[in-house]
Motif scaffolding. Sequence first.
Motif, mmCIF file in Angstrom:
data_model
loop_
_atom_site.group_PDB
_atom_site.id
_atom_site.type_symbol
_atom_site.label_atom_id
_atom_site.label_comp_id
_atom_site.label_asym_id
_atom_site.label_seq_id
_atom_site.Cartn_x
_atom_site.Cartn_y
_atom_site.Cartn_z
ATOM 1 N N ARG A 1 0.733 -1.144 -0.109
ATOM 2 C CA ARG A 1 0.128 0.107 0.120
ATOM 3 C C ARG A 1 0.981 1.336 -0.018
ATOM 4 O O ARG A 1 0.596 1.992 -0.750
ATOM 5 C CB ARG A 1 -0.855 0.049 1.240
ATOM 6 C CG ARG A 1 -1.946 1.193 1.305
ATOM 7 C CD ARG A 1 -2.956 1.087 2.546
ATOM 8 N NE ARG A 1 -2.334 1.044 3.595
ATOM 9 C CZ ARG A 1 -2.426 -0.399 4.239
ATOM 10 N NH1 ARG A 1 -2.974 -1.136 3.948
ATOM 11 N NH2 ARG A 1 -1.709 -0.205 5.683
ATOM 12 N N LYS B 1 2.452 1.829 -3.360
ATOM 13 C CA LYS B 1 1.523 2.364 -4.447
ATOM 14 C C LYS B 1 1.251 3.656 -4.200
ATOM 15 O O LYS B 1 1.246 4.654 -5.030
ATOM 16 C CB LYS B 1 0.244 1.623 -4.152
ATOM 17 C CG LYS B 1 -1.191 2.118 -5.060
ATOM 18 C CD LYS B 1 -2.120 0.983 -5.173
ATOM 19 C CE LYS B 1 -3.281 1.158 -6.137
ATOM 20 N NZ LYS B 1 -3.956 2.725 -5.861
ATOM 21 N N ALA B 2 0.946 4.124 -2.866
ATOM 22 C CA ALA B 2 0.849 5.708 -2.495
ATOM 23 C C ALA B 2 2.019 6.557 -2.886
ATOM 24 O O ALA B 2 1.894 7.637 -3.414
ATOM 25 C CB ALA B 2 0.658 5.678 -0.991
ATOM 26 N N LEU C 1 4.346 5.659 -5.357
ATOM 27 C CA LEU C 1 4.184 5.971 -6.893
ATOM 28 C C LEU C 1 3.258 7.000 -7.370
ATOM 29 O O LEU C 1 3.329 7.694 -8.338
ATOM 30 C CB LEU C 1 4.048 4.718 -7.557
ATOM 31 C CG LEU C 1 5.293 3.477 -7.244
ATOM 32 C CD1 LEU C 1 4.997 2.230 -7.911
ATOM 33 C CD2 LEU C 1 6.683 4.185 -8.093
ATOM 34 N N GLU C 2 2.152 6.966 -6.720
ATOM 35 C CA GLU C 2 1.113 7.842 -7.173
ATOM 36 C C GLU C 2 1.310 9.121 -6.944
ATOM 37 O O GLU C 2 1.130 10.272 -7.526
ATOM 38 C CB GLU C 2 -0.341 7.419 -6.499
ATOM 39 C CG GLU C 2 -0.969 6.113 -6.894
ATOM 40 C CD GLU C 2 -2.359 5.563 -6.390
ATOM 41 O OE1 GLU C 2 -2.586 6.310 -5.294
ATOM 42 O OE2 GLU C 2 -2.892 4.837 -6.817
ATOM 43 N N ALA C 3 1.952 9.460 -5.569
ATOM 44 C CA ALA C 3 2.441 10.817 -5.248
ATOM 45 C C ALA C 3 3.509 11.397 -5.981
ATOM 46 O O ALA C 3 3.341 12.586 -6.441
ATOM 47 C CB ALA C 3 2.772 10.819 -3.675
ATOM 48 N N ASP D 1 3.952 10.396 -9.093
ATOM 49 C CA ASP D 1 3.326 10.571 -10.477
ATOM 50 C C ASP D 1 2.760 11.794 -10.529
ATOM 51 O O ASP D 1 2.965 12.696 -11.478
ATOM 52 C CB ASP D 1 2.374 9.542 -10.551
ATOM 53 C CG ASP D 1 2.069 9.345 -12.155
ATOM 54 O OD1 ASP D 1 2.673 9.734 -13.083
ATOM 55 O OD2 ASP D 1 1.092 8.750 -12.531
ATOM 56 N N ALA D 2 1.916 12.234 -9.525
ATOM 57 C CA ALA D 2 1.119 13.664 -9.346
ATOM 58 C C ALA D 2 2.271 14.713 -9.173
ATOM 59 O O ALA D 2 2.277 15.783 -10.142
ATOM 60 C CB ALA D 2 0.144 13.490 -8.356
ATOM 61 N N ALA E 1 2.839 11.340 -0.057
ATOM 62 C CA ALA E 1 2.335 10.156 0.173
ATOM 63 C C ALA E 1 1.828 9.679 1.369
ATOM 64 O O ALA E 1 1.253 8.714 1.845
ATOM 65 C CB ALA E 1 3.235 9.152 -0.509
ATOM 66 N N LEU F 1 8.989 4.384 -10.928
ATOM 67 C CA LEU F 1 7.796 5.055 -11.794
ATOM 68 C C LEU F 1 7.765 4.995 -13.027
ATOM 69 O O LEU F 1 6.684 4.944 -13.613
ATOM 70 C CB LEU F 1 7.867 6.695 -11.133
ATOM 71 C CG LEU F 1 6.800 7.420 -11.623
ATOM 72 C CD1 LEU F 1 5.504 6.933 -11.211
ATOM 73 C CD2 LEU F 1 6.794 9.011 -11.038
ATOM 74 N N ARG G 1 4.861 3.114 -15.472
ATOM 75 C CA ARG G 1 4.440 3.857 -16.792
ATOM 76 C C ARG G 1 4.670 3.225 -18.032
ATOM 77 O O ARG G 1 3.518 3.261 -18.960
ATOM 78 C CB ARG G 1 4.621 5.521 -16.783
ATOM 79 C CG ARG G 1 4.253 6.206 -15.832
ATOM 80 C CD ARG G 1 4.544 7.656 -15.898
ATOM 81 N NE ARG G 1 4.259 8.545 -15.020
ATOM 82 C CZ ARG G 1 4.279 10.011 -15.105
ATOM 83 N NH1 ARG G 1 4.814 10.482 -16.124
ATOM 84 N NH2 ARG G 1 3.852 10.639 -14.167
ATOM 85 N N ASN H 1 5.745 12.316 -20.594
ATOM 86 C CA ASN H 1 6.246 12.011 -19.221
ATOM 87 C C ASN H 1 7.469 12.884 -19.358
ATOM 88 O O ASN H 1 8.649 12.479 -19.089
ATOM 89 C CB ASN H 1 6.700 10.495 -18.896
ATOM 90 C CG ASN H 1 5.399 9.589 -18.922
ATOM 91 O OD1 ASN H 1 4.597 9.677 -18.033
ATOM 92 N ND2 ASN H 1 4.934 9.008 -20.001
#
Length: 202
Positions: A12, A15-16, A18-20, A22-23, A43, A64, A68, A107
């Motif tokens: 978890r 995932k958090a 990588l999403e952070a 990414d943003a 994150a 990351l 992608r 990207n």
Amino acid sequence: MPERRSRKDAARNRKAVLEAADALFARCESPEDVTMAAVAAAAGVGKGTLFRAFGDRAGLLRALYEARLEPIREAVETGPPPLGPTTPPRDRVPALLDAVLCFKLDNRRLALALEETGSSSPYRAEHYERWHSLLRAVLEQIPGRTDSDFTAHALLAATRADLVEHLTGEEHVPRERMRAQLADFVTGVLASGPPQGRTAEE
């Protein structure tokens, strides 16, 4: 049970993170703006968690980037034309390079940050070696080509992240024009052969 919970927490957190990241890359002005501290804060995890999961900033960037890139890699390995392995080599080479260019256009900041971490040379980066090997292998399937290794390097140079950033950010070249220019360049390279009277061994 505690071990299973620990693995779920780690997944978890990953995932958090990588999403952070990414943003953050999506809205940053410069790749240097995305620090490990900024990613950890976004994150909601500690910096120690970040370093344990990815090792360092370069490790986070690679993770990351790979996440992608996964859809493109699947298309290259098992997908249908134009990227898939059943595509004729002369058609597949421009399709592969177009995919690389579009990926870097989508990207820009991440690609630039990753290529800047390649031990002072983007050519030493793992993702570069993968693309080069793939292009070289496809070029070797084209009759009459004797310079596949160098040609693969030369073609990939046209998709370098710093060049893409310069053309997009400084010269404001539109996306479709850039794709068309690359396609014309690749077509010209593939249409040319080694100089008359010379071989790869010379």
